[in-house]
Design a protein around this motif. Structure first.
Motif, PDB file in Angstrom:
ATOM      1  N   ALA A 105      20.688  37.718  10.166  1.00 59.29           N
ATOM      2  CA  ALA A 105      20.659  36.948  11.373  1.00 59.29           C
ATOM      3  C   ALA A 105      21.373  35.515  10.974  1.00 59.29           C
ATOM      4  CB  ALA A 105      19.656  36.934  12.220  1.00 59.29           C
ATOM      5  N   PHE A 106      20.560  34.812   9.884  1.00 63.60           N
ATOM      6  CA  PHE A 106      21.220  33.555   9.493  1.00 63.60           C
ATOM      7  C   PHE A 106      22.685  33.450   9.121  1.00 63.60           C
ATOM      8  CE2 PHE A 106      21.897  30.716   5.874  1.00 63.60           C
ATOM      9  CZ  PHE A 106      21.656  29.519   6.273  1.00 63.60           C
ATOM     10  N   ARG A 107      23.008  34.436   8.104  1.00 60.29           N
ATOM     11  CA  ARG A 107      24.218  34.457   7.753  1.00 60.29           C
ATOM     12  C   ARG A 107      25.360  34.682   8.722  1.00 60.29           C
ATOM     13  NH1 ARG A 107      21.331  37.399   3.973  1.00 60.29           N
ATOM     14  NH2 ARG A 107      22.313  39.465   4.996  1.00 60.29           N
ATOM     15  N   ASP A 108      24.978  35.661   9.670  1.00 62.91           N
ATOM     16  CA  ASP A 108      25.828  35.868  10.829  1.00 62.91           C
ATOM     17  C   ASP A 108      26.107  34.735  11.797  1.00 62.91           C
ATOM     18  OD1 ASP A 108      26.192  38.274   9.865  1.00 62.91           O
ATOM     19  OD2 ASP A 108      24.887  39.572  11.447  1.00 62.91           O
ATOM     20  N   ALA A 109      24.870  34.013  11.854  1.00 61.97           N
ATOM     21  CA  ALA A 109      24.875  33.016  13.010  1.00 61.97           C
ATOM     22  C   ALA A 109      25.705  31.689  12.300  1.00 61.97           C
ATOM     23  CB  ALA A 109      23.463  32.448  13.154  1.00 61.97           C
ATOM     24  N   VAL A 110      25.473  31.350  10.996  1.00 59.61           N
ATOM     25  CA  VAL A 110      26.248  30.331  10.407  1.00 59.61           C
ATOM     26  C   VAL A 110      27.537  30.643  10.166  1.00 59.61           C
ATOM     27  CG1 VAL A 110      26.450  29.264   8.068  1.00 59.61           C
ATOM     28  CG2 VAL A 110      24.191  29.355   9.154  1.00 59.61           C
ATOM     29  N   THR A 111      27.946  32.156  10.085  1.00 57.44           N
ATOM     30  CA  THR A 111      29.445  32.130  10.016  1.00 57.44           C
ATOM     31  C   THR A 111      30.214  31.942  11.281  1.00 57.44           C
ATOM     32  OG1 THR A 111      29.156  33.755   8.062  1.00 57.44           O
ATOM     33  CG2 THR A 111      31.134  34.265   9.440  1.00 57.44           C
ATOM     34  N   ARG A 117      12.376  39.976   6.321  1.00 58.85           N
ATOM     35  CA  ARG A 117      13.099  38.709   5.675  1.00 58.85           C
ATOM     36  C   ARG A 117      14.548  39.148   5.415  1.00 58.85           C
ATOM     37  NH1 ARG A 117      13.646  35.155   1.611  1.00 58.85           N
ATOM     38  NH2 ARG A 117      11.778  34.519   1.002  1.00 58.85           N
ATOM     39  N   ALA A 118      14.945  40.497   5.311  1.00 56.09           N
ATOM     40  CA  ALA A 118      16.338  40.934   4.991  1.00 56.09           C
ATOM     41  C   ALA A 118      17.052  40.667   6.360  1.00 56.09           C
ATOM     42  CB  ALA A 118      16.581  42.240   4.632  1.00 56.09           C
ATOM     43  N   GLY A 119      16.456  41.141   7.548  1.00 51.13           N
ATOM     44  CA  GLY A 119      17.031  40.885   8.871  1.00 51.13           C
ATOM     45  C   GLY A 119      16.919  39.525   9.235  1.00 51.13           C
ATOM     46  N   LEU A 120      16.110  38.621   8.964  1.00 47.00           N
ATOM     47  CA  LEU A 120      16.359  37.181   9.247  1.00 47.00           C
ATOM     48  C   LEU A 120      17.306  36.462   8.616  1.00 47.00           C
ATOM     49  CD1 LEU A 120      12.513  36.113   9.494  1.00 47.00           C
ATOM     50  CD2 LEU A 120      14.234  36.020  11.234  1.00 47.00           C
ATOM     51  N   ALA A 135       4.173  23.901   2.694  1.00 42.35           N
ATOM     52  CA  ALA A 135       2.620  24.365   2.751  1.00 42.35           C
ATOM     53  C   ALA A 135       2.573  25.694   3.480  1.00 42.35           C
ATOM     54  CB  ALA A 135       1.926  23.165   3.110  1.00 42.35           C
ATOM     55  N   ALA A 136       3.484  26.062   4.054  1.00 40.13           N
ATOM     56  CA  ALA A 136       3.087  27.272   4.852  1.00 40.13           C
ATOM     57  C   ALA A 136       2.943  28.676   4.220  1.00 40.13           C
ATOM     58  CB  ALA A 136       4.435  27.678   6.075  1.00 40.13           C
ATOM     59  N   PRO A 137       1.989  29.549   4.685  1.00 40.09           N
ATOM     60  CA  PRO A 137       1.697  30.631   3.690  1.00 40.09           C
ATOM     61  C   PRO A 137       2.944  31.674   3.653  1.00 40.09           C
ATOM     62  CG  PRO A 137      -0.038  30.271   5.492  1.00 40.09           C
ATOM     63  CD  PRO A 137       1.038  29.238   5.782  1.00 40.09           C
ATOM     64  N   VAL A 138       3.926  31.678   4.653  1.00 41.11           N
ATOM     65  CA  VAL A 138       4.877  32.253   4.562  1.00 41.11           C
ATOM     66  C   VAL A 138       6.201  31.358   4.721  1.00 41.11           C
ATOM     67  CG1 VAL A 138       6.401  34.189   5.707  1.00 41.11           C
ATOM     68  CG2 VAL A 138       3.907  34.282   5.805  1.00 41.11           C
ATOM     69  N   ARG A 139       6.832  31.293   3.808  1.00 40.99           N
ATOM     70  CA  ARG A 139       8.224  30.427   3.845  1.00 40.99           C
ATOM     71  C   ARG A 139       9.440  31.343   3.340  1.00 40.99           C
ATOM     72  NH1 ARG A 139       8.971  27.218  -0.177  1.00 40.99           N
ATOM     73  NH2 ARG A 139      10.219  25.481   1.198  1.00 40.99           N
ATOM     74  N   LEU A 140      10.330  31.415   4.458  1.00 43.45           N
ATOM     75  CA  LEU A 140      11.464  32.241   4.225  1.00 43.45           C
ATOM     76  C   LEU A 140      12.739  31.212   4.102  1.00 43.45           C
ATOM     77  CD1 LEU A 140      10.863  35.225   6.673  1.00 43.45           C
ATOM     78  CD2 LEU A 140      10.128  34.875   4.266  1.00 43.45           C
ATOM     79  N   VAL A 141      13.399  31.098   2.978  1.00 44.48           N
ATOM     80  CA  VAL A 141      14.546  30.024   3.010  1.00 44.48           C
ATOM     81  C   VAL A 141      15.846  30.970   2.635  1.00 44.48           C
ATOM     82  CG1 VAL A 141      15.086  28.185   1.675  1.00 44.48           C
ATOM     83  CG2 VAL A 141      12.815  28.501   1.951  1.00 44.48           C
ATOM     84  N   PHE A 142      16.762  30.396   3.520  1.00 43.57           N
ATOM     85  CA  PHE A 142      18.132  30.881   3.423  1.00 43.57           C
ATOM     86  C   PHE A 142      19.227  30.056   3.297  1.00 43.57           C
ATOM     87  CE2 PHE A 142      15.392  33.467   6.013  1.00 43.57           C
ATOM     88  CZ  PHE A 142      15.546  34.695   5.406  1.00 43.57           C
ATOM     89  N   ALA A 143      20.220  29.964   2.663  1.00 44.26           N
ATOM     90  CA  ALA A 143      21.447  28.939   2.654  1.00 44.26           C
ATOM     91  C   ALA A 143      22.577  29.588   2.525  1.00 44.26           C
ATOM     92  CB  ALA A 143      20.930  28.322   0.931  1.00 44.26           C
ATOM     93  N   ARG A 144      23.381  28.929   3.088  1.00 47.80           N
ATOM     94  CA  ARG A 144      24.889  29.354   3.001  1.00 47.80           C
ATOM     95  C   ARG A 144      25.805  28.082   3.314  1.00 47.80           C
ATOM     96  NH1 ARG A 144      26.960  34.369   3.580  1.00 47.80           N
ATOM     97  NH2 ARG A 144      28.777  34.683   4.613  1.00 47.80           N
ATOM     98  N   ASN A 145      27.045  28.226   2.581  1.00 48.23           N
ATOM     99  CA  ASN A 145      28.186  27.317   2.814  1.00 48.23           C
ATOM    100  C   ASN A 145      29.019  27.413   4.298  1.00 48.23           C
ATOM    101  OD1 ASN A 145      27.921  25.461   0.356  1.00 48.23           O
ATOM    102  ND2 ASN A 145      28.382  27.126  -0.723  1.00 48.23           N
ATOM    103  N   MET A 146      29.282  26.195   4.536  1.00 50.15           N
ATOM    104  CA  MET A 146      30.085  26.369   5.745  1.00 50.15           C
ATOM    105  C   MET A 146      31.314  25.233   5.329  1.00 50.15           C
ATOM    106  SD  MET A 146      27.370  25.747   8.922  1.00 50.15           S
ATOM    107  CE  MET A 146      28.785  25.787  10.223  1.00 50.15           C
ATOM    108  N   SER A 147      32.415  25.535   5.882  1.00 47.60           N
ATOM    109  CA  SER A 147      33.420  24.653   5.807  1.00 47.60           C
ATOM    110  C   SER A 147      33.447  23.296   6.687  1.00 47.60           C
ATOM    111  CB  SER A 147      34.979  25.244   5.991  1.00 47.60           C
ATOM    112  OG  SER A 147      34.999  25.837   7.443  1.00 47.60           O
ATOM    113  N   ALA A 148      32.685  23.560   7.653  1.00 45.86           N
ATOM    114  CA  ALA A 148      32.526  22.379   8.910  1.00 45.86           C
ATOM    115  C   ALA A 148      31.669  21.322   7.965  1.00 45.86           C
ATOM    116  CB  ALA A 148      31.702  22.757   9.906  1.00 45.86           C
TER     117      ALA A 148
END
Length: 164
Positions: free
Chosen positions: A142-148, A136-139, A15-28
Motif C-alpha cells: 500500500a505504501f509503495r503504490d501510494a508513493v508511486t 507488513r507485506a500488505g502495508l 520505542a513502539a512494540p511494533v515498528r513497520l518501516v518502509f522507504a521509497r525514492n520519489m522524483s518529486a
C-alpha cells in the motif's frame, strides 16, 4: 465504536512494540512531497487508494481519516517540519485492539528527488500486534503504490483548473 488511544509523543516512533518501516525514492522534491502530505490533506484520497476520506481538523492541528473497509481515525499532528518530517498520532479509532499509534513520514533529499520513509509505530493487544506483523507485506505494498501514485501526480503539470 471509537475508542480513545494512549496519548503518546514522537518518541514513541523509536520505542513502539511494533515498528513497520518502509522507504521509497520519489522524483518529486521534498517540498512538493511535504505539501502533499501536510498541507493538502484532502488530496490523500487521490493518491492513497486505502484512504476514502481525509480532512484537516482543528485548523490543521488534527486530521480525520477514513479507510476502505470502514476504519476511522481522529488524529493529532505531532510535527510538521517542512520539508523534513510529518507525523501524527491516532487519538481515537474503531480499529479493535489498538492502544497507541503514530505514523511518521521522513523526507530526505536524494539528488533532485526525495527518499520517503514511512514508519508505522503501534502498540495494542497481543492479537493486534500479531495481525500488524502479518499485515507488513500488505502495508508495504500500500505504501509503495501510494508513493508511486503521488510521484506521478506531482509530476503532472498544473492545468490551471485547480485540479492537479
Amino acid at each position: 465504536m471509537a475508542r480513545r488511544l494512549r496519548p503518546v509523543d514522537l518518541d514513541f516512533v523509536g520505542a513502539a512494540p511494533v515498528r513497520l518501516v518502509f522507504a521509497r525514492n520519489m522524483s518529486a522534491a521534498p517540498e512538493q512531497v511535504f505539501h502533499a502530505l501536510a498541507e493538502d490533506v484532502p488530496g490523500w484520497t487521490r493518491w492513497f487508494s486505502a484512504v476514502t476520506l481525509a480532512r484537516a481538523t482543528d485548523g490543521g492541528a488534527g486530521r480525520e481519516i477514513r479507510l476502505v473497509g470502514g476504519t476511522r481515525f481522529a488524529e493529532t499532528v505531532l510535527v510538521a517540519k517542512e520539508p523534513e518530517v510529518y507525523a501524527y498520532r491516532v487519538d481515537t479509532t474503531n480499529a479493535p485492539g489498538a492502544r497507541a499509534l503514530v505514523e511518521e513520514w521522513r523526507l530526505t533529499p536524494r539528488g533532485t528527488g526525495t527518499l520517503v520513509q514511512w514508519t508505522f509505530a503501534a502498540d495494542g493487544t497481543a492479537a493486534f500486534r500479531f495481525v500488524l506483523r502479518l499485515a507488513r507485506a500488505g502495508l508495504g505494498r500500500a505504501f509503495r503504490d501510494a508513493v508511486t501514485a503521488l510521484d506521478r501526480r506531482l509530476a503532472k503539470p498544473c492545468s490551471g483548473s485547480g485540479d492537479q
